[in-house]
Write an enzyme that holds these catalytic residues in place. Sequence first.
Site, mmCIF file in Angstrom:
data_model
loop_
_atom_site.group_PDB
_atom_site.id
_atom_site.type_symbol
_atom_site.label_atom_id
_atom_site.label_comp_id
_atom_site.label_asym_id
_atom_site.label_seq_id
_atom_site.Cartn_x
_atom_site.Cartn_y
_atom_site.Cartn_z
ATOM 1 C CG HIS A 118 -26.903 -109.729 138.843
ATOM 2 N ND1 HIS A 118 -26.273 -109.219 138.111
ATOM 3 C CD2 HIS A 118 -27.683 -110.018 138.879
ATOM 4 C CE1 HIS A 118 -27.563 -108.236 137.914
ATOM 5 N NE2 HIS A 118 -28.011 -108.681 138.408
ATOM 6 C CG ASP A 177 -30.202 -105.758 138.879
ATOM 7 O OD1 ASP A 177 -30.219 -106.446 139.428
ATOM 8 O OD2 ASP A 177 -31.085 -104.939 137.749
ATOM 9 C CD GLU A 235 -28.894 -111.091 136.529
ATOM 10 O OE1 GLU A 235 -29.001 -110.669 136.091
ATOM 11 O OE2 GLU A 235 -30.496 -111.939 136.394
ATOM 12 C CD GLU A 236 -29.420 -107.129 135.072
ATOM 13 O OE1 GLU A 236 -30.303 -107.508 133.867
ATOM 14 O OE2 GLU A 236 -29.457 -106.525 136.069
ATOM 15 C CG ASP A 276 -30.501 -110.136 140.820
ATOM 16 O OD1 ASP A 276 -30.268 -108.910 141.142
ATOM 17 O OD2 ASP A 276 -30.881 -110.684 139.321
ATOM 18 C CG HIS A 278 -32.780 -103.145 134.168
ATOM 19 N ND1 HIS A 278 -32.793 -104.135 133.347
ATOM 20 C CD2 HIS A 278 -32.067 -104.127 134.729
ATOM 21 C CE1 HIS A 278 -33.138 -105.441 133.813
ATOM 22 N NE2 HIS A 278 -32.593 -105.374 134.422
#
Lengths: 24, 428
Positions: B246, B258, B292-293, B320, B390
């Site tokens: 993504h 990510d 996606e998140e 991912d 994140h």
Amino acid sequence: KAIYKNGISQRTFEEIKEEIASYG
Amino acid sequence: DVAKAIINLAVYGKSQNRSYERLALLVDTVGPRLSGSKNLEKAIQIMYQNLQENGLDNVHLEPVKIPHWERGEESAVMLQPRIHKMAILGLGSSIGTPPEGITAEVLVVTSFNELQQRAPEAKGKIVVYNQPYVTYAETVQYRVQGAVEAAKVGALATLIRSVASFSIYSPHTGIQEYQDGVPKIPTACITVEDAEMMSRMASHGLKIVIQLKMGAKTYPDADSFNTVAEITGSKYPEQVVLVSGHLDSWDVGQGALDDGGGAFISWEALSLIKDLGLRPKRTLRMVLWTAEEQGGIGAYQYYQLHKVNISNYSLVMESDSGTFLPTGLQFTGSTKARVIMEEVMKLLQPLNITQVFSGGEGTDINFWIQAGVPGASICDDLYKYFSFHHTNGDTMTAMNPKEMNVAAALWAVVAFVVADMEEMLPRE
């Protein structure tokens, strides 16, 4: 057209194994 | 010896480090790519151009609607027992505080059970969760549902220990969810260090007071795109092997790990195959997902649009969970398909990565997997991955070009061989 729509393989596992090995 | 040719080109040949360098160019240029942001749309347009220039087939953008949330200015200051400015990151989709913020006493709990047992104490307080980290899958429920559970017992806001395997005082953001009929309260993640410190303070009977200010705001849904490129199949072009990652990220760091890594090894897989002049029997389709998140928002709309062709999808792949040195392939599918994949992975013997684990999955491909399509993902160092996940540490510095080369080689060999075999992977 050897496609696999109805869940029945046209090939034995040995044939598939050899096919894959040919990529190595 | 197609597999060796791919491995040599990716790991030892002229294409080595290409995925890392391409990724660095994008994330250094654009930065992080939050759903609904201009950065994300800029990145999509750049990738659209990149893929066309790479000469791939059927490069196109599929329009979707995605959430648009912005963090705004945010701060948390401990006022009692001492003044301490805390690092925080508002959680995705959280509401903001009033301009003057929320100043309240803190109740520290280590579990939902403890919160229920101490429910009367939570009213009018800021609930701090200091839940121990077990695994990401298990512990993330505190981030996702922490605000709702605390609101049910009258809390004013929640501060949730970051879901992380390791911490150097860096908060880990992520999505959270509200529930109909339950009051919405502001929620943010705090560092592991501060959560543990407040837990110690509370155990000594100290009164803790925090002032929380959050400017978070949700806007109307924004327009975005899933980015698609292919190598059209030579014999069964309507049949598909889907390779993906993504393109969106959280608004932290550079969004390199990510999921820049997953997106760019997917592009690299197609580039390697194209460089070698190969064209598999089935179509190799790369999709770079958007949003996606926020829960696979772009991918869900892709699934709804394309599920009518589900019987033509031989394998769906998403990277991912990091592109560090792979330890093997994670796979979900029938027993027959699994033994075939074990044969495919033997082709990676030159890299000494031949294992097939269970649990092939990905937020963006799970729709297909749950509908019976075989699915695959990469298994790598998850401890390291969730250390950066994140956070503002998610930058190119966390990435390793040599490891990305190996991940791309694995991705390309698996994708090409499954796309070129005479038969599709068998299902249950």
